[in-house]
Design a protein around this motif. Sequence first.
Motif, mmCIF file in Angstrom:
data_model
loop_
_atom_site.group_PDB
_atom_site.id
_atom_site.type_symbol
_atom_site.label_atom_id
_atom_site.label_comp_id
_atom_site.label_asym_id
_atom_site.label_seq_id
_atom_site.Cartn_x
_atom_site.Cartn_y
_atom_site.Cartn_z
ATOM 1 N N ILE A 61 -7.487 0.351 -6.026
ATOM 2 C CA ILE A 61 -6.592 -0.669 -6.579
ATOM 3 C C ILE A 61 -6.143 -1.632 -5.491
ATOM 4 C CG2 ILE A 61 -4.395 -1.092 -7.772
ATOM 5 C CD1 ILE A 61 -4.742 1.808 -8.955
ATOM 6 N N THR A 62 -5.675 -1.103 -4.369
ATOM 7 C CA THR A 62 -5.102 -1.952 -3.320
ATOM 8 C C THR A 62 -6.144 -2.724 -2.520
ATOM 9 O OG1 THR A 62 -5.020 -0.107 -1.753
ATOM 10 C CG2 THR A 62 -3.044 -0.507 -3.084
ATOM 11 N N MET A 68 -4.381 -7.170 -6.640
ATOM 12 C CA MET A 68 -3.052 -7.028 -6.044
ATOM 13 C C MET A 68 -2.251 -8.317 -6.182
ATOM 14 S SD MET A 68 -2.607 -3.957 -5.393
ATOM 15 C CE MET A 68 -0.976 -4.219 -4.706
ATOM 16 N N SER A 69 -2.916 -9.453 -6.101
ATOM 17 C CA SER A 69 -2.238 -10.734 -6.302
ATOM 18 C C SER A 69 -1.694 -10.823 -7.728
ATOM 19 C CB SER A 69 -3.214 -11.881 -6.024
ATOM 20 O OG SER A 69 -2.613 -13.117 -6.285
ATOM 21 N N LEU A 70 -2.485 -10.376 -8.705
ATOM 22 C CA LEU A 70 -2.023 -10.354 -10.093
ATOM 23 C C LEU A 70 -0.808 -9.443 -10.249
ATOM 24 C CD1 LEU A 70 -5.320 -10.105 -12.187
ATOM 25 C CD2 LEU A 70 -3.675 -11.978 -12.197
ATOM 26 N N LEU A 71 -0.872 -8.255 -9.682
ATOM 27 C CA LEU A 71 0.248 -7.312 -9.804
ATOM 28 C C LEU A 71 1.505 -7.874 -9.148
ATOM 29 C CD1 LEU A 71 -1.437 -3.811 -9.277
ATOM 30 C CD2 LEU A 71 -1.078 -5.099 -11.390
ATOM 31 N N ARG A 72 1.355 -8.496 -7.990
ATOM 32 C CA ARG A 72 2.520 -9.117 -7.335
ATOM 33 C C ARG A 72 3.074 -10.255 -8.191
ATOM 34 N NH1 ARG A 72 -0.873 -8.492 -2.826
ATOM 35 N NH2 ARG A 72 -0.268 -6.643 -1.657
ATOM 36 N N GLY A 73 2.186 -10.991 -8.851
ATOM 37 C CA GLY A 73 2.615 -12.067 -9.741
ATOM 38 C C GLY A 73 3.434 -11.556 -10.916
ATOM 39 N N PHE A 76 5.393 -6.716 -9.092
ATOM 40 C CA PHE A 76 5.223 -5.390 -8.499
ATOM 41 C C PHE A 76 4.932 -5.527 -7.013
ATOM 42 C CE2 PHE A 76 4.306 -4.977 -12.973
ATOM 43 C CZ PHE A 76 5.052 -3.856 -13.313
ATOM 44 N N ASP A 77 5.641 -4.773 -6.196
ATOM 45 C CA ASP A 77 5.445 -4.816 -4.752
ATOM 46 C C ASP A 77 4.183 -4.094 -4.314
ATOM 47 O OD1 ASP A 77 7.806 -6.245 -4.352
ATOM 48 O OD2 ASP A 77 8.989 -4.409 -4.170
ATOM 49 N N ASP A 78 3.774 -3.111 -5.108
ATOM 50 C CA ASP A 78 2.612 -2.305 -4.733
ATOM 51 C C ASP A 78 1.968 -1.693 -5.978
ATOM 52 O OD1 ASP A 78 4.303 -0.141 -5.453
ATOM 53 O OD2 ASP A 78 4.921 0.151 -3.382
ATOM 54 N N ALA A 79 0.802 -1.105 -5.777
ATOM 55 C CA ALA A 79 0.085 -0.479 -6.886
ATOM 56 C C ALA A 79 0.849 0.707 -7.449
ATOM 57 C CB ALA A 79 -1.307 -0.041 -6.415
ATOM 58 N N LYS A 80 1.493 1.455 -6.576
ATOM 59 C CA LYS A 80 2.209 2.666 -6.986
ATOM 60 C C LYS A 80 3.304 2.348 -8.011
ATOM 61 C CE LYS A 80 5.064 4.753 -4.073
ATOM 62 N NZ LYS A 80 5.588 5.607 -2.984
ATOM 63 N N SER A 81 4.061 1.274 -7.812
ATOM 64 C CA SER A 81 5.140 0.938 -8.753
ATOM 65 C C SER A 81 4.583 0.486 -10.103
ATOM 66 C CB SER A 81 6.086 -0.103 -8.160
ATOM 67 O OG SER A 81 5.398 -1.285 -7.824
ATOM 68 N N PHE A 82 3.459 -0.228 -10.094
ATOM 69 C CA PHE A 82 2.813 -0.633 -11.336
ATOM 70 C C PHE A 82 2.316 0.596 -12.097
ATOM 71 C CE2 PHE A 82 -0.965 -1.789 -13.803
ATOM 72 C CZ PHE A 82 -0.490 -2.841 -14.558
#
Length: 151
Positions: A61-62, A68-73, A76-82
């Motif tokens: 994932i990372t 990761m850009s999508l998740l931050r958008g 979410f700070d990281d994959a784990k929190s998502f």
Amino acid sequence: MAPDQGLNAGERPEDLIAPERGVIDYGRIDADAAASIGAFSGPIRLQRGYSGPKGWGEAHITSNTHRMSLLRGFGFDDAKSFVALVCREWTCIRPSEKGRVMLCLRRDGYEYVVVVQDKTSAAGNRFWSVITAIAGSYRTEPALYEKVTDE
């Protein structure tokens, strides 16, 4: 690609990534959902995994900068929190490839998805292992199971 690609010294793909101190489960597929999809009821866990297109787990994932850009958008700070949010609050299960399933959570006009696979550890513990995670448009695949909500 070597299975250990993207890992630091001493890390193994099967290492568990804890969502918080003293906890290894991110959520679970409950008995009702399991019966509906013809699978087992059990905990969902995130393993270190390895990076690359055929990788899995946190490293997979990372290592994808676009993902990761999508998740931050989405905040979410990281994959784990998502992964933690989706595995804790998923509302439906959709089919995926290779016997895997997608845990889905609709939020703010988008669908958050975590793909999991039935796995048994070397110690004989059975669990759902996170393969990948993504956020995007609503999926069109029919749900295998939908949780009944109060909304």
